[in-house]
Design a protein around this motif. Sequence first.
Motif, PDB file in Angstrom:
ATOM      1  N   GLY A 182      -2.689  -8.400  -4.046  1.00  0.00           N
ATOM      2  CA  GLY A 182      -1.672  -8.528  -3.106  1.00  0.00           C
ATOM      3  C   GLY A 182      -2.427  -8.776  -1.787  1.00  0.00           C
ATOM      4  O   GLY A 182      -1.863  -9.400  -1.152  1.00  0.00           O
ATOM      5  N   PHE A 183      -3.381  -7.853  -1.373  1.00  0.00           N
ATOM      6  CA  PHE A 183      -4.125  -8.090  -0.187  1.00  0.00           C
ATOM      7  C   PHE A 183      -4.802  -9.308  -0.065  1.00  0.00           C
ATOM      8  O   PHE A 183      -4.821  -9.999   1.013  1.00  0.00           O
ATOM      9  CB  PHE A 183      -5.158  -6.939  -0.232  1.00  0.00           C
ATOM     10  CG  PHE A 183      -4.664  -5.477   0.217  1.00  0.00           C
ATOM     11  CD1 PHE A 183      -3.494  -5.287   0.956  1.00  0.00           C
ATOM     12  CD2 PHE A 183      -5.393  -4.549   0.071  1.00  0.00           C
ATOM     13  CE1 PHE A 183      -3.164  -4.007   1.180  1.00  0.00           C
ATOM     14  CE2 PHE A 183      -5.338  -3.240   0.540  1.00  0.00           C
ATOM     15  CZ  PHE A 183      -3.898  -2.909   1.165  1.00  0.00           C
ATOM     16  N   PHE A 187       0.792  -1.201  -0.154  1.00  0.00           N
ATOM     17  CA  PHE A 187      -0.078  -0.139  -0.035  1.00  0.00           C
ATOM     18  C   PHE A 187       0.849   1.194  -0.039  1.00  0.00           C
ATOM     19  O   PHE A 187       0.702   2.053  -0.728  1.00  0.00           O
ATOM     20  CB  PHE A 187      -0.909  -0.019   1.127  1.00  0.00           C
ATOM     21  CG  PHE A 187      -1.722   1.245   1.516  1.00  0.00           C
ATOM     22  CD1 PHE A 187      -2.664   1.524   0.685  1.00  0.00           C
ATOM     23  CD2 PHE A 187      -1.244   1.954   2.572  1.00  0.00           C
ATOM     24  CE1 PHE A 187      -3.196   2.892   0.954  1.00  0.00           C
ATOM     25  CE2 PHE A 187      -1.848   3.305   2.828  1.00  0.00           C
ATOM     26  CZ  PHE A 187      -2.929   3.475   1.834  1.00  0.00           C
ATOM     27  N   LEU A 188       1.965   1.238   0.765  1.00  0.00           N
ATOM     28  CA  LEU A 188       2.779   2.510   0.831  1.00  0.00           C
ATOM     29  C   LEU A 188       3.666   2.797  -0.494  1.00  0.00           C
ATOM     30  O   LEU A 188       3.544   4.005  -0.880  1.00  0.00           O
ATOM     31  CB  LEU A 188       3.615   2.413   2.048  1.00  0.00           C
ATOM     32  CG  LEU A 188       3.168   2.377   3.616  1.00  0.00           C
ATOM     33  CD1 LEU A 188       4.184   2.255   4.715  1.00  0.00           C
ATOM     34  CD2 LEU A 188       2.650   3.759   3.980  1.00  0.00           C
ATOM     35  N   THR A 189       4.075   1.576  -0.872  1.00  0.00           N
ATOM     36  CA  THR A 189       4.814   1.822  -2.099  1.00  0.00           C
ATOM     37  C   THR A 189       3.700   2.294  -3.396  1.00  0.00           C
ATOM     38  O   THR A 189       4.303   2.669  -4.087  1.00  0.00           O
ATOM     39  CB  THR A 189       5.682   0.668  -2.454  1.00  0.00           C
ATOM     40  OG1 THR A 189       4.846  -0.423  -2.401  1.00  0.00           O
ATOM     41  CG2 THR A 189       6.618   0.419  -1.348  1.00  0.00           C
ATOM     42  N   SER A 190       2.625   1.946  -3.455  1.00  0.00           N
ATOM     43  CA  SER A 190       1.736   2.162  -4.509  1.00  0.00           C
ATOM     44  C   SER A 190       0.704   3.321  -4.331  1.00  0.00           C
ATOM     45  O   SER A 190       0.378   4.000  -5.349  1.00  0.00           O
ATOM     46  CB  SER A 190       0.777   0.863  -4.680  1.00  0.00           C
ATOM     47  OG  SER A 190       1.547  -0.438  -4.888  1.00  0.00           O
ATOM     48  N   VAL A 191       0.636   3.696  -2.914  1.00  0.00           N
ATOM     49  CA  VAL A 191      -0.197   4.745  -2.729  1.00  0.00           C
ATOM     50  C   VAL A 191      -0.196   6.144  -3.683  1.00  0.00           C
ATOM     51  O   VAL A 191      -1.170   6.551  -4.118  1.00  0.00           O
ATOM     52  CB  VAL A 191      -0.659   4.827  -1.393  1.00  0.00           C
ATOM     53  CG1 VAL A 191       0.544   5.518  -0.706  1.00  0.00           C
ATOM     54  CG2 VAL A 191      -2.060   5.671  -1.204  1.00  0.00           C
ATOM     55  N   GLN A 192       1.013   6.641  -3.565  1.00  0.00           N
ATOM     56  CA  GLN A 192       1.426   7.822  -4.181  1.00  0.00           C
ATOM     57  C   GLN A 192       1.071   7.681  -5.723  1.00  0.00           C
ATOM     58  O   GLN A 192       0.670   8.576  -6.390  1.00  0.00           O
ATOM     59  CB  GLN A 192       2.610   8.372  -3.975  1.00  0.00           C
ATOM     60  CG  GLN A 192       2.681   9.938  -4.154  1.00  0.00           C
ATOM     61  CD  GLN A 192       4.177  10.176  -4.579  1.00  0.00           C
ATOM     62  OE1 GLN A 192       4.973   9.525  -5.214  1.00  0.00           O
ATOM     63  NE2 GLN A 192       4.585  11.577  -4.463  1.00  0.00           N
ATOM     64  N   GLY A 193       1.618   6.637  -6.309  1.00  0.00           N
ATOM     65  CA  GLY A 193       1.397   6.443  -7.931  1.00  0.00           C
ATOM     66  C   GLY A 193       0.018   6.296  -8.133  1.00  0.00           C
ATOM     67  O   GLY A 193      -0.542   6.969  -9.189  1.00  0.00           O
ATOM     68  N   ILE A 194      -0.977   5.905  -7.343  1.00  0.00           N
ATOM     69  CA  ILE A 194      -2.253   5.600  -7.723  1.00  0.00           C
ATOM     70  C   ILE A 194      -3.115   7.012  -7.361  1.00  0.00           C
ATOM     71  O   ILE A 194      -3.605   7.346  -8.505  1.00  0.00           O
ATOM     72  CB  ILE A 194      -3.015   4.409  -6.661  1.00  0.00           C
ATOM     73  CG1 ILE A 194      -2.325   3.152  -6.919  1.00  0.00           C
ATOM     74  CG2 ILE A 194      -4.430   4.464  -6.639  1.00  0.00           C
ATOM     75  CD1 ILE A 194      -2.926   2.225  -6.033  1.00  0.00           C
ATOM     76  N   GLY A 241       7.199  -5.282  -1.599  1.00  0.00           N
ATOM     77  CA  GLY A 241       7.915  -4.471  -2.509  1.00  0.00           C
ATOM     78  C   GLY A 241       7.556  -4.966  -3.979  1.00  0.00           C
ATOM     79  O   GLY A 241       7.667  -4.110  -5.018  1.00  0.00           O
ATOM     80  N   ALA A 242       7.655  -6.324  -4.148  1.00  0.00           N
ATOM     81  CA  ALA A 242       7.197  -6.936  -5.504  1.00  0.00           C
ATOM     82  C   ALA A 242       5.937  -6.248  -5.908  1.00  0.00           C
ATOM     83  O   ALA A 242       5.657  -6.208  -7.168  1.00  0.00           O
ATOM     84  CB  ALA A 242       7.263  -8.658  -5.329  1.00  0.00           C
ATOM     85  N   VAL A 243       4.683  -6.345  -4.934  1.00  0.00           N
ATOM     86  CA  VAL A 243       3.535  -5.881  -5.448  1.00  0.00           C
ATOM     87  C   VAL A 243       3.468  -4.169  -5.882  1.00  0.00           C
ATOM     88  O   VAL A 243       3.156  -3.951  -6.806  1.00  0.00           O
ATOM     89  CB  VAL A 243       2.584  -6.170  -4.041  1.00  0.00           C
ATOM     90  CG1 VAL A 243       1.135  -5.342  -4.478  1.00  0.00           C
ATOM     91  CG2 VAL A 243       2.318  -7.454  -3.937  1.00  0.00           C
ATOM     92  N   GLY A 244       4.358  -3.505  -5.361  1.00  0.00           N
ATOM     93  CA  GLY A 244       4.728  -2.090  -5.364  1.00  0.00           C
ATOM     94  C   GLY A 244       5.238  -1.886  -6.655  1.00  0.00           C
ATOM     95  O   GLY A 244       4.711  -1.054  -7.600  1.00  0.00           O
ATOM     96  N   MET A 245       6.127  -2.647  -6.873  1.00  0.00           N
ATOM     97  CA  MET A 245       7.069  -2.422  -8.246  1.00  0.00           C
ATOM     98  C   MET A 245       6.208  -2.890  -9.533  1.00  0.00           C
ATOM     99  O   MET A 245       6.329  -2.621 -10.525  1.00  0.00           O
ATOM    100  CB  MET A 245       8.220  -3.330  -8.349  1.00  0.00           C
ATOM    101  CG  MET A 245       9.395  -2.708  -7.201  1.00  0.00           C
ATOM    102  SD  MET A 245       9.967  -1.201  -7.655  1.00  0.00           S
ATOM    103  CE  MET A 245      11.115  -1.311  -8.842  1.00  0.00           C
TER     104      MET A 245
END
Length: 405
Positions: free
Chosen positions: A377-378, A232-239, A361-365
């Motif tokens: 991922g969830f 969530f943290l690695t994806s949220v800004q991009g989303i 990290g793999a989910v975020g990337m």
Amino acid sequence: MSKSSIPVEFLLLMATMMCLTALFVDSMLPALHQIGSDLDALDNNRYQMVLTSIMVGLGVGQLFYGPIADAFGRKPAVYLGLALMLVGTAISTFAQSFEAMLFGRVLQGVGAAGPRVMVVTIIRDQYSGAEMARVLSLVMTIFIFSPVVAPLVGQVVLLFAGWRAIFGLLGVICLALLAWFAMRQVETLKPEHQRPLSLKPVMQGMKEVVSHRVALAYILVAGLSHSSIIAFLTSVQGIMQGIYDAGAMFPVYFAIIALGVGFSSFINSRLVYRFEIRTLVTRVLMFLGTLSLIEAALVTSGVVEVSLAGFIMMMTVSTFCLGLLFGNINALAMEPFGHMAGIASGVIGASTMLIGVLVGGAVGMSFNGTIIPLLLGFGLTSVTSVALILFGTPKQVTKAAAVKD
């Protein structure tokens, strides 16, 4: 056993120590693209490593603070960690390359591992079972203000002084915490639990933790649950910025979502006295996994088009569920290790973080301009966690069964 009184200052101090990592992560969220632009790291989502690098350091660092704390005491371990955080912060502040930035962030993570491990260790020194889960839940309730406030603080600093000034502010916070902890926290290591700092007892302690079948199952569950929050943290800004064009409102939307964790952590401090902890964790994971996979299927098929408000609502429900898990899973994993809380806390914390970084990290990337990878991922990590609990752990009676050591 009735619920005992817990000193308010103790809760605040433990929550502040727990907040450090979140502050060092979440305050940088609004600055990620600017850091990536300034240090030439926008390609292939590399800027996300500003977040995952500190988590790698945190995971590795936790292996060392347990043995140090069991040999020399809880307070020296915290002092060492805060000192390393300050050095890493200085390196990141003045970094002229992305590689130097990442080195400083890893060092920050290694340092942050000290206070992080010692929070669980100091609490385990004084509480166990449902009482420990209650204390951790109350700490998490206070802790939630960091992900709510930190992005807002980072955004304000960014507007007036740039991303390097955010690191300067974090350094000041570290110094203030160092003074507070030194003056107000007593040493909690019991003399009979002191262990010599040599390779053999350390390896024996680590082996005891990872060879404990039930504890290992809960460590894997904790790691998979933690991977959800990292994803969530690695994806949220991009989303938020890439899909919904949130702009300067991003910290506000992030704060709304983060409140889900705080609210559920507060509720959990009461639920642990009404429900058996293993059952509570299993049911929450079943709900989160089922809901996330249904959402992913609906979005993938095109049946549902998720608006910004819809995304915020979905993530708030998901973070609410995660808030019901963290303290409880940690309490279940730590329960057999009251005699070696420092080493156990370090091994459990390191394993949890490293699993979380690898999977999350793999989910975020894998962010591809949609919310589907995050939802999958969830869902998949939650379903896997349910299987680990059902087939890897016995049913335990931990409700209202706290025994203070």
